[in-house]
Design a protein around this motif. Structure first.
Motif, mmCIF file in Angstrom:
data_model
loop_
_atom_site.group_PDB
_atom_site.id
_atom_site.type_symbol
_atom_site.label_atom_id
_atom_site.label_comp_id
_atom_site.label_asym_id
_atom_site.label_seq_id
_atom_site.Cartn_x
_atom_site.Cartn_y
_atom_site.Cartn_z
ATOM 1 N N THR A 35 40.729 35.460 36.838
ATOM 2 C CA THR A 35 40.661 34.043 37.200
ATOM 3 C C THR A 35 41.524 33.214 36.249
ATOM 4 N N ASN A 85 37.732 30.118 43.062
ATOM 5 C CA ASN A 85 36.546 30.755 42.476
ATOM 6 C C ASN A 85 35.431 29.706 42.439
ATOM 7 N N ILE A 117 41.289 32.962 41.842
ATOM 8 C CA ILE A 117 41.311 34.406 41.592
ATOM 9 C C ILE A 117 42.605 34.985 42.144
#
Length: 638
Positions: free
Chosen positions: A280, A312, A274
């Motif tokens: 992302t 993430n 991220i």
């Protein structure tokens, strides 16, 4: 194909016409429309096509194109190779025109996806066309054949990155040609027909395991003038099990959820991270974006308040679960604390992950002692196994280790460069090391580090240069003069590491001249005449690669190397005789002066002996040289 495109190609079927097309393509590199979403794709494609200019010139100079294409077209399926090449270049020209002027910055845009698929298609068509060229019929020089082989290898890797060509999604995306803004048009774009696409495409490269011995146990992997550098033993490289993403080639191929695709690469994410805006991306792609000096989010165009990349974990877990549910091999890496083994089963590495992540955090410690201890442990772990190399890279160690290559602490620097050497043995880590910008620092260590650090820096360059595109980057970095210096003045181990790296780098045509200008010929001659005979094999192997280059040929003759080579024909080991004969043959091809020279120096007798009792390769080289000498004698008698 659209009618307009067909007419255009027909008018450019001659070699001169195709050379004009290549010139126009190369001219697009500096055009005003060369920015935007597909800038890198455009630049890569143009550079590769530019390297084909010498091939086309040699085909033109041969003057046999019409005769050969006509005779082959009536006798075999290979007769279409010229048409395939013309059509591929024409398709590339049209694609570059469209993509360089594409205005959208959203990679998820439908038109953007179509263009991405077109890059995939054109890349594959070029690779296929280059694979069918009958080089022997045109008497293409070895240098140009090497250059084309490099381009073909780069195209193959690019095809692998773009993904599979045989899917309903691919053909649907290609079914509607588009103009510069993505709208339909009948004659702007080349459409690929499904029956031109193979049932399957090998996307796994050579598949050869790599064999490079780590640190002090390294050995010189060359013999008989044949490059064996692609054989690096990485202590058990992983074998795939289950279905891979590239193997899903059925018309009803499973659609990947959009949220699982990196917005930059449009590929299933392996290591999602991220950025400051909350978007992302796949780590390697967004890191490359940032390394290029960009400070905005590619998707939102908002300025990034910081450049930190946060894993993430939630999305990675969802991707893992989705892959498991659909019996799809996950992208290589660690997920949910498990690592895939070579037999397809999984090993719980959650404890190792935690320990390695703690070590990686210590690499950034303000305490010199703590940092030094951490990098020493990373060096030790990275030497032990492939699993450790994967886990250390997954923990984000590579960019930090690259930063440590500029430290003033000699011990820490030595540990860092050796850690990068060990990590580079795992194929997937090579790209991460290159993306982290390691080469300039490695070259500086090669110039001014301790002897052990220089040795490991040279070995690292060899390992990274196993990827063809890296040969170009490393060659342009100033590494070759530093390697030649190590070859001349290093320890015995350093000389062997330098020789290995130089051999592999000089496979690429552009690096041969760099090596000659750096003084490699005098260094190799010294090795050939050293009474200890400890590096004769290495010197001959490198010379055999260089001898096809005109600049190197002149330097080899000027350094009075021919008498030494003839002496090796008489007294050398079988492998040395073989390489000496191969080098002499390269020096004497189309060069009557060199032929006359070896005749005067008494090469006839040892060549005759070699043609009878040498290795198979030595017999071929010696027989060819004897034939050249016979023709020279006939000319002199006339």
């Amino acid at each position: 194909m659209a009618g307009g495109a067909a007419v255009a190609v027909a008018g450019e079927r001659t070699v001169g016409g195709v050379l004009e097309v290549v010139g126009e393509i190369v001219g697009m590199l500096g055009g005003n429309g060369s920015g935007g979403l597909f800038r890198k794709d455009c630049m890569d494609l143009v550079r590769r096509i530019a390297l084909l200019k010498h091939l086309l010139e040699e085909i033109r100079d041969c003057g046999l194109l019409d005769e050969l294409t006509n005779s082959e077209s009536s006798s075999s399926s290979k007769g279409s190779w010229w048409n395939d090449l013309v059509l591929a270049l024409q398709a590339a020209k049209r694609l570059l025109s469209v993509s360089s002027s594409f205005t959208s910055n959203d990679p998820s845009d439908v038109a953007a996806k179509k263009i991405s698929f077109q890059f995939q298609c054109v890349t594959w068509k070029l690779e296929k066309a280059l694979g069918n060229i009958p080089y022997d019929r045109f008497d293409i020089s070895e240098e140009v054949q090497e250059q084309v082989a490099l381009v073909k290898a780069q195209l193959k890797r690019a095809t692998e990155r773009y993904g599979s060509l045989n899917s309903r999604k691919f053909f649907h995306a290609l079914s509607q040609p588009m103009d510069k803004e993505g709208s339909n048009t009948s004659d702007q774009f080349v459409v690929v027909k499904q029956d031109h696409v193979p049932e399957s495409i090998d996307l796994k490269g050579d598949g050869a395991e790599q064999t490079i011995n780590l640190e002090r146990s390294r050995s010189f992997p060359l013999s008989s003038g044949v490059c064996q550098s692609n054989n690096v033993n990485a202590e058990g490289q992983e074998n795939s099990a289950g279905k891979s993403m590239d193997e899903i080639k059925q018309p009803d191929a499973l659609a990947i959820p959009v949220d699982f695709l990196c917005p930059i690469s449009l590929e299933l994410m392996r290591d999602p991270v991220i950025v400051a805006t909350g978007q992302t991306y796949e780590r390697s792609y967004i890191q490359r974006w940032i390394d290029c000096g960009n400070v905005t989010c590619p998707k939102t165009q908002q300025k990034l308040q910081h450049l930190m990349l946060t894993p993430n974990y939630v999305l990675r877990s969802l991707i893992t679960q989705w892959c498991t549910n659909h019996n799809i091999e996950q992208p290589t890496g660690v997920a949910n604390g498990k690592l895939r083994k070579s037999d397809g089963s999984f090993r719980d590495v959650s404890g190792d992950v935690a320990a390695i992540e703690a070590l990686v955090r210590k690499l950034s410690s303000l305490s010199v002692e703590e940092c030094r201890a951490a990098v020493a442990e990373i060096r030790s772990l990275s030497k032990r196994s492939t699993d450790n190399r994967i886990l250390i890279a997954e923990a984000g160690a590579i960019p930090i280790l690259v930063n440590l290559l500029t430290t003033d602490d000699a011990v820490m620097l030595e540990h860092a460069v050796t850690s990068i050497l060990n990590l580079s043995i795992y194929e997937n880590n090579k790209g991460l090391i290159m993306l982290a910008g390691a080469i300039p620092s490695i070259v500086q260590i090669l110039r001014a580090g301790s002897m052990e650090a220089r040795e490991n820096a040279a070995a690292t360059l060899f390992s990274l240069s196993l990827l063809d595109e890296n040969k170009i980057i490393i060659g342009a970095s100033g590494a070759i003069p530093a390697l030649v210096d190590l070859l001349q003045n290093g320890s015995m181990r350093g000389k062997k590491d330098a020789a290995t790296a130089l051999f592999n780098l000089c496979i690429y045509l552009g690096n041969k001249g760099r090596a000659v200008r750096a003084g490699i010929i005098s260094a190799l001659l010294k090795m050939l005449t050293d009474s200890r005979n400890c590096m004769v094999d290495e010197a001959l192997t490198i010379l055999s690669v260089l001898a096809s280059n005109q600049e190197a040929k002149v330097a080899i003759v000027k350094a009075s190397t021919i008498p030494v080579l003839i002496d090796l024909l008489r007294t050398g080991l079988p492998r040395n005789k073989e390489n000496a004969a191969a080098i002499l043959l390269s020096l004497c091809k189309r060069d009557s002066e060199n032929l006359a020279c070896i005749s005067r120096l008494g090469a006839l007798i040892p060549l005759t002996e070699l043609a009878k009792s040498g290795t198979e390769r030595a017999k071929r080289k010696a027989t060819s040289l004897l034939e050249h000498l016979r023709k020279l004698q006939q000319l002199q008698q006339e």
